[in-house]
Structure formats: C-alpha cells, structure tokens
Scaffold this motif. Structure first.
Motif, short mmCIF file in Angstrom:
data_model
loop_
_atom_site.label_atom_id
_atom_site.label_comp_id
_atom_site.label_asym_id
_atom_site.label_seq_id
_atom_site.Cartn_x
_atom_site.Cartn_y
_atom_site.Cartn_z
N GLY A 239 9.88 -18.30 -77.11
CA GLY A 239 10.83 -19.34 -77.48
C GLY A 239 12.05 -18.71 -78.09
O GLY A 239 12.62 -17.80 -77.50
N THR A 240 12.42 -19.18 -79.28
CA THR A 240 13.55 -18.60 -79.99
C THR A 240 13.25 -17.13 -80.30
O THR A 240 14.14 -16.28 -80.29
CB THR A 240 13.80 -19.37 -81.30
OG1 THR A 240 13.95 -20.76 -80.97
CG2 THR A 240 15.04 -18.88 -82.01
N GLY B 284 14.25 -16.75 -75.58
CA GLY B 284 15.19 -17.78 -75.14
C GLY B 284 16.64 -17.36 -75.38
O GLY B 284 17.46 -17.41 -74.44
N GLY C 193 18.27 -21.43 -70.84
CA GLY C 193 17.22 -21.31 -69.84
C GLY C 193 17.01 -22.58 -69.02
O GLY C 193 16.86 -22.53 -67.79
N ALA C 194 17.04 -23.72 -69.69
CA ALA C 194 16.77 -25.00 -69.01
C ALA C 194 17.79 -25.27 -67.90
O ALA C 194 17.50 -25.98 -66.94
CB ALA C 194 16.76 -26.15 -70.02
N GLY D 228 8.88 -22.65 -75.42
CA GLY D 228 9.92 -23.32 -74.64
C GLY D 228 10.23 -22.69 -73.29
O GLY D 228 10.34 -23.40 -72.28
N LYS E 188 8.29 -23.46 -70.07
CA LYS E 188 8.45 -24.74 -69.36
C LYS E 188 8.93 -24.51 -67.93
O LYS E 188 8.83 -25.38 -67.08
CB LYS E 188 9.46 -25.64 -70.08
CG LYS E 188 9.15 -25.94 -71.54
CD LYS E 188 8.12 -27.05 -71.69
CE LYS E 188 7.81 -27.25 -73.17
NZ LYS E 188 6.48 -27.79 -73.44
N GLN E 189 9.48 -23.34 -67.67
CA GLN E 189 9.87 -22.98 -66.30
C GLN E 189 8.62 -22.69 -65.49
O GLN E 189 8.01 -21.63 -65.62
CB GLN E 189 10.78 -21.74 -66.31
CG GLN E 189 12.12 -21.98 -66.94
CD GLN E 189 12.95 -22.98 -66.15
OE1 GLN E 189 12.90 -23.01 -64.92
NE2 GLN E 189 13.71 -23.80 -66.86
N1 LIG Z 1 12.88 -25.95 -69.90
C1 LIG Z 1 13.22 -24.77 -70.42
N2 LIG Z 1 13.47 -23.71 -69.62
C2 LIG Z 1 13.82 -22.51 -70.14
N3 LIG Z 1 13.98 -22.28 -71.45
C3 LIG Z 1 13.75 -23.29 -72.30
C4 LIG Z 1 13.35 -24.57 -71.83
N4 LIG Z 1 13.18 -25.38 -72.92
C5 LIG Z 1 13.46 -24.62 -74.00
N5 LIG Z 1 13.81 -23.37 -73.64
C6 LIG Z 1 14.20 -22.25 -74.53
O1 LIG Z 1 13.17 -22.01 -75.47
C7 LIG Z 1 13.70 -21.70 -76.75
C8 LIG Z 1 13.07 -22.59 -77.79
O2 LIG Z 1 11.70 -22.34 -77.83
P1 LIG Z 1 10.63 -23.31 -78.48
O3 LIG Z 1 9.29 -22.71 -78.24
O4 LIG Z 1 10.87 -24.69 -77.93
O5 LIG Z 1 11.00 -23.34 -80.03
P2 LIG Z 1 10.84 -22.28 -81.21
O6 LIG Z 1 10.58 -20.93 -80.64
O7 LIG Z 1 12.17 -22.34 -81.93
O8 LIG Z 1 9.70 -22.80 -82.02
C9 LIG Z 1 15.21 -21.85 -76.65
O9 LIG Z 1 15.82 -20.58 -76.57
C10 LIG Z 1 15.39 -22.65 -75.36
O10 LIG Z 1 16.60 -22.31 -74.69
#
Ligand SMILES: Nc1ncnc2c1ncn2[C@@H]1O[C@H](COP(=O)(O)OP(=O)(O)O)[C@@H](O)[C@H]1O
Ligand SMILES: Nc1ncnc2c1ncn2[C@@H]1O[C@H](COP(=O)(O)OP(=O)(O)O)[C@@H](O)[C@H]1O
Ligand SMILES: [Zn+2]
Ligand SMILES: [Zn+2]
Lengths: 291, 291
Positions: free
Chosen positions: A130-131, A182, A193-194, A231, A234-235
């Motif tokens: 994710g982040t 991300g 990414g989304a 996040g 999700k891809q």
């Molecule tokens: N559908 C997606 N496809 C690709 N990247 C994604 C998608 N949704 C969220 N992200 C990326 O994932 C990261 C956030 O991760 P997440 O697991 O949701 O939160 P965190 O790590 O902050 O707890 C961001 O960098 C975001 O751009």
C-alpha cells in the motif's frame, strides 16, 4: 463479554468490538490525527462495552521487547507527533484489561492464521502493498520477533534491467518499498495505481519486484502460505503475474509440490479481505487473554 | 552416559561422543563415500559407547516434517547415491535411542546458541560460506522450519555494477551461492580463495555480496546475533569489510544500538570455531532426549 480491536494505521484508525470467533459486532473508522485527539476517540468508542481484552495492531516501528522500558511504544515513526507515544500505557490508563500489542502486519498475519487463508497452519507470511510495504510472519506457530520486529518491506532487490527509476525510500532509495509501494508506482508513472489499470508494463514491473521479494521470503522463511493484500493488490492482473515470476525466480529449486504445482493455493489474497488487520487485532486480544 | 553427534557433510563426516555440556570426548572424521560404507563406519564408531541419544546435522535437502512418510530422509541431493537415503531410519535400526535430526546449519545454529556466540539469546542465524552457502536460524527460541527447511543460501542478490561473472549455481546462476561460495570465488578469479589472500578486490566483492544477504536476513528475521563461519571466512580481512557494508546497506534504518553502534559484537565468527557443527549435533541429541 467482548474483545476490543484497534487497527492503528498511519492514515486511519479502525476500532472494533468482536467475539472470540473473529466476528465483528461493531466498528468505527476515523483519520489518524494527533495522539491526543485520536486516542480520545478510541477511548470513547470502547468505553460503553464490557471488554475482556484489547488487541492493537499498530503502525511503527514499535517496541515489542517485553523487558524494555519502552515496551508498547511507537518509536521512531516519520509521524513526528507519534514519536515515543506510549500506546499500551495510554490504553492501560483507561482500561484495566490485558492488552495485546504488535505491528499491524503481524496482527494481520495472526488474524489470517486464526480465521483466514492460513487457518490451521504453523507458518505464514502476510504482505501488504500500500502506502508502504510491510510483512508479518508466523513461524513455528509464533509471531516472528527478534532483536526488533522485522522490516521486510525494505529488503534490497535486484533492479529490472530496463528500469531506471531511482526509488522513493528515504533510507535506501531503491529497496523493495522504494520500487514497488503505491507511492513508488505513482512517482514512476506520474499517475496513481488505480488510474493505470490498462498499462500492462506497470503491472509487469510491479510483479517483477514483488515476486523477487516473495522468492527471497520463501527461501528464508519457508512459509506454508503467502498472503498478499493492500491497496495495490486491488489490481487483479497482479497476482497471477506474481505467481508466474516467483516460479521463474525459484526455478525448481524448492522442491515441494505446493510450490511446483499448486502456486494458486500457495500465494493468495487475504481470506479475511480488508478485515485482516482488524480481525488480527482481535486475535491479539484473544492471545493476550490466554497468556 | 554419553551423547552421540554426527556432522554429516557432503565431503566428510565427523562423528563424536560428548557430554551434556558440549564437551567432545572422542571424535573421528572420514570422507563421505557411498551410504553403505559411510554408515558402516558411523555405526562402528558409536557401537562401543553407552549412548542416551544421537543428534545428526546433515547435508540436504532433508525431510524434517514429523508427519511425513519420508521424515529423516535426505531427499533431492546432487549426490546421487544419497538421494532418498533414510538417515534416521538407518540409525534407528542400529541404536534404539532418541535420534535428533536437522540440517547441518540448523544444528550449528543450535550449538552456537547453547554453548557459543549466541548463548542465552532467543534468536540467531548461523551462516556458513564454504563449498556452498547455508544458513540456519533460531527464532523465538526455536529452530526455524516451515513448508520445508529454509534455503537461504540461494536468495537473489543485487549484482555489483562492475561484476560480469555469470555465477555458478546450477539453478539460479547468480544467486548468493552462485556469486559468493568458495567455488564461485575460484571460478571467477581462476584460483582458490586461499591463494587470493593479497588481492583486495576479491574480498571487497565477496564482502559486498555477503553483506547484502546479511542485510536482508536482518530485515527479514531480525536475529539477535549473526554468526558467520565456513572455509571462506578464514580470510580475516573479510569480516570487518562485511560489517562495514551491512551498515551501508541498512543505512540507519534499523534503529537498534547493537546495529548502529556495536556491529563488532553483532556479526561475529562462530564461538565454537570449527566445532559449531559437531557441537550442534550434540545439542540436537540433547534436544531429542528432552522431548
Ligand atoms: N485499485 C488500485 N490499484 C492500484 N493501486 C491502488 C488501488 N487502490 C489503492 N491503491 C494504492 O494503494 C495505496 C494505499 O494502500 P492501502 O493499503 O489502501 O492503504 P495504507 O497502506 O495507507 O494502509 C496508495 O498508494 C494507492 O495509490
Ligand atoms: N583460507 C581460505 N581462504 C579462502 N577460501 C578458503 C580458505 N580455506 C578454504 N576455503 C574455501 O572454502 C571452501 C570449503 O569450505 P569448507 O567450509 O571448508 O567446507 P565445506 O563447505 O565443504 O563443508 C572451498 O571452496 C575453499 O576454496
Ligand atoms: Zn527502504
Ligand atoms: Zn542458487
């Protein structure tokens, strides 16, 4: 009687009330602001319930050494206001019940092992992309700690021969997190990414780095299950691509049928979906109660 | 009453008789030939002694899953005659005492933890850099196993920018073992390691690869002590060079005083010297007796 769970992330907190079987009865989410304000909301949420124990899966780094004077603290986080925050101490001031405390990813690994994709196994790893990139591990039935907790997201990776991106990790530049988190994706390609779903090369490169790290985790930890969420996952094209590259990197060396023939069952998405973290905190509460 | 110990290597076997405190009373070394001949010598050596238990630290891969039909076997080794050799079964046919069985490097890690450089710690890794590169690990007080035993010597490493050597690993080419084992040194520079003592660039490159792997092991396992031995480590210039590069690779990320300020006590040679393996087998015997 209920168990309390806190999934303490750098951007948001999830608090929940659940039972001993991992069922969530009630939950609330709010942004991570100052420790004072955030903890006030945490305490308010839990106050009405008769709790047996509370589990906390926290962003970090955190101090998990039981014999340390700063056990239960968040230590050197980039979030200035949270540096040296006594998380367990603050909870104990308000609730006189056993408090379980570990990293967010270790909690998720524990949750997945108790109620999710690694149910009944003696070992697994839980990766979140994710982040940041974080990994929790269960080995020989226990959560993995040591000198500190592991920081597997920062392992050194081999650069893709066509990749000239410098990486975003402030410590290492092009470590795994620097190349594949991300924010790394966003910086490299100029879009989130989304918004890059249809760009094959993005996910090919992403799979290359994640698979390489997973191959090393397998060679070092030999987990019975590899769970990957967050996040970026999700891809949907990513997972099959990762499996393919892991097999390529290992190249038949780890001769176990699960790895040679059942990759689809070996590297999987979280069985608990987005609840891995909060269920994991519930599992930490349960574990604290049993101690 | 005594304990028996077998350090079963691909080139030689060491058998020993020892006590519960890790003292070796008697030892013998012979080359590894056919299983029949080698095991005949093993049995002959132990026969005269009243033994309470026997520990075996074996070359591998080996099957360590207690519930497996081939538990205690050497499995897919390149040494053809030893493929599917039932090591524990063969010992049990001759000696009706508890038999401890693990990899050679796990045994060495256990020995170092009981009587050597990691005495009293809950975690450590033992790395051997010789004909191959192997690593044993203790985490949360237990030897690390999982789906299989780890094969940490084969992790993928980042190539040194000036290094064009293809590597010698038959599976991966330029994995760690492929780039940094004794045979890799010999193939790359055209001479055995022992004859290259005065060539600074040899040990600089060697330290680069070993340090990189150690940095990853630290990030993934967070051991309280890193112990490194094996033939190649006889080069005394290597260890300080490795410590230096590990700090460079981690770049302050793992904020623990041992890593930031006491590297000399953190990455060390085996406390038991060349006896780590055989003392480890003794420790396996002791462990088998306690079970
Ligand atoms: N559908 C997606 N496809 C690709 N990247 C994604 C998608 N949704 C969220 N992200 C990326 O994932 C990261 C956030 O991760 P997440 O697991 O949701 O939160 P965190 O790590 O902050 O707890 C961001 O960098 C975001 O751009
Ligand atoms: N003094 C030395 N300097 C550098 N390399 C050495 C030295 N002594 C042995 N080696 C190398 O170590 C390897 C043998 O490793 P060793 O640990 O002794 O045995 P094994 O791994 O077979 O059990 C060989 O490749 C050899 O060239
Ligand atoms: Zn990093
Ligand atoms: Zn290899």
């Amino acid at each position: 009687m209920y168990l309390g769970a806190i999934e303490a992330g750098g951007t948001k907190f999830v608090c929940a009330i659940g039972d001993h079987d991992g069922n969530i009865k009630e939950r609330v989410t709010f942004p991570t602001t100052t420790p004072e304000e955030t903890m006030r909301r945490v305490v308010e949420f839990f106050r009405p319930y008769p709790l047996e124990a509370i589990g906390i899966g926290s962003f970090g780094p955190v101090d998990l050494r039981r014999d340390s004077a700063t056990y239960g603290y968040i230590t050197s986080t980039p979030k200035q206001q949270w540096v040296n925050f006594n998380f367990v101490g603050e909870m104990k001031r308000h609730f006189s019940v056993p408090i379980g405390f570990d990293t967010d990813v270790n909690a998720a690994a524990l949750g997945e092992r108790r109620w999710g994709a690694a149910k009944g196994l003696q070992s697994c790893i839980y990766i979140t992309v994710g982040t940041g990139i974080g990994v929790g591990a269960i080995v020989e039935g226990n959560l993995l700690h040591g000198l500190m907790h592991p920081e597997m997201g920062h392992i050194l990776v081999r650069r893709h021969p066509q990749d000239t991106f410098a990486g975003v990790c402030p410590y290492h530049g092009d470590c795994l997190e620097g190349m594949a988190s991300g924010p790394a994706i966003e910086k490299r390609w100029g879009k989130k990414g989304a918004e890059l779903a249809d760009r094959k090369e993005v996910w090919e490169l992403e799979a290359f780095y994640l698979a390489q790290a997973i191959a090393n985790y397998i060679l070092i930890l030999s987990p019975e299950k590899v769970i990957i969420g967050g996040g970026v996952m999700k891809q949907e094209q990513l997972l099959p691509n990762i499996r393919h590259h892991v097999m390529e990197f290992l190249n038949g060396y780890v001769q176990h049928e699960v790895i040679l023939q059942k990759m689809d069952e070996y590297i999987v998405l979280p069985g608990l979906g987005d609840n891995a973290g909060v269920c994991g905190a519930l599992a930490l509460a349960k574990q604290a109660l049993d101690e």
